[in-house]
Motif scaffolding. Structure first.
Motif, PDB file in Angstrom:
ATOM      1  N   GLN A 179     -71.704  18.259  17.524  1.00 12.14           N
ATOM      2  CA  GLN A 179     -71.522  19.712  17.545  1.00 12.14           C
ATOM      3  C   GLN A 179     -70.183  20.079  18.182  1.00 12.14           C
ATOM      4  OE1 GLN A 179     -75.103  20.827  19.607  1.00 12.14           O
ATOM      5  NE2 GLN A 179     -76.212  21.217  17.703  1.00 12.14           N
ATOM      6  N   GLN A 180     -69.819  19.377  19.238  1.00 14.58           N
ATOM      7  CA  GLN A 180     -68.539  19.643  19.882  1.00 14.58           C
ATOM      8  C   GLN A 180     -67.384  19.330  18.923  1.00 14.58           C
ATOM      9  OE1 GLN A 180     -67.824  17.647  23.606  1.00 14.58           O
ATOM     10  NE2 GLN A 180     -66.162  19.039  24.112  1.00 14.58           N
TER      11      GLN A 180
ATOM     12  N   LEU B 252     -66.650  22.102  16.616  1.00 11.52           N
ATOM     13  CA  LEU B 252     -65.790  23.125  17.218  1.00 11.52           C
ATOM     14  C   LEU B 252     -64.322  22.715  17.148  1.00 11.52           C
ATOM     15  CD1 LEU B 252     -67.945  24.002  20.357  1.00 11.52           C
ATOM     16  CD2 LEU B 252     -67.676  25.371  18.275  1.00 11.52           C
TER      17      LEU B 252
ATOM     18  N   SER C 203     -63.041  23.394  13.706  1.00 11.48           N
ATOM     19  CA  SER C 203     -62.782  24.805  13.482  1.00 11.48           C
ATOM     20  C   SER C 203     -61.424  25.207  14.059  1.00 11.48           C
ATOM     21  CB  SER C 203     -63.902  25.641  14.109  1.00 11.48           C
ATOM     22  OG  SER C 203     -63.597  27.007  14.029  1.00 11.48           O
TER      23      SER C 203
ATOM     24  N   VAL D  34     -60.983  27.407  20.444  1.00 11.45           N
ATOM     25  CA  VAL D  34     -62.329  27.178  19.930  1.00 11.45           C
ATOM     26  C   VAL D  34     -63.067  28.511  19.785  1.00 11.45           C
ATOM     27  CG1 VAL D  34     -64.587  26.185  20.518  1.00 11.45           C
ATOM     28  CG2 VAL D  34     -62.517  24.802  20.783  1.00 11.45           C
TER      29      VAL D  34
END
Length: 158
Positions: free
Chosen positions: A7-8, A11, A14, A155
């Motif tokens: 999940q990190q 980010l 993104s 982020v």
């Protein structure tokens, strides 16, 4: 912890996408302009350096696979950079899967000069993403020095 790191990394992807989209707005020749304030490095050379950091630490060192490094001349535009980072994403996915159950286990890492150090996969993950953000800031600064105002690449963005 695997899910959290995945999940990190999403980010990170993104924020990277925001940076790359900003770089898309620059004239191609500026992507290759060496800047004296950055040791005559260019935006492309910074981005390639970061991609190679992922390859070195995660693939070649931690997983002891010998992947080839990216070259500036292979990334003739942002599409070439995106292709290189597509390979980086595969390296990261393989690294996280490979170390899913041993993220805190210390490993021997051999540097190019032959020296060794002990680091866990979690430390290596942290190193490569913070290294990317360090250079992302440099790329943003470089674009400002070249006369362009970059978009927000954090982020958390508006």
């Amino acid at each position: 912890m695997y899910t959290t790191l995945l999940q990190q990394y999403q980010l990170i992807l993104s924020a990277r996408s925001s940076l790359f989209n900003s770089c898309d707005t620059l004239p191609k020749e500026l992507l290759f302009t060496p800047l004296p304030s950055f040791n005559n490095e260019s935006i492309i050379s910074q981005l390639v350096h970061v991609a190679n950091c992922y390859v070195f630490w995660l693939s070649n060192s931690a997983m002891q696979e010998q992947r080839l490094y990216f070259k500036d001349e292979d990334c003739k535009n942002m599409e070439g950079v995106r292709q290189a980072y597509g390979q980086v994403d595969l390296v990261m996915n393989e690294f996280l899967l490979h170390n899913n159950n041993s993220l805190q286990e210390q490993r021997v890492i051999t540097r190019p000069d032959g020296s060794t150090l002990f680091r866990s996969p979690f430390e290596l993950f942290t190193h490569v993403i913070t290294h990317e953000f360090h250079h992302k800031g440099q790329v943003v600064n470089m674009s400002r020095q070249l006369g362009y105002i970059p978009v927000d690449t954090d982020v958390i963005r508006e």
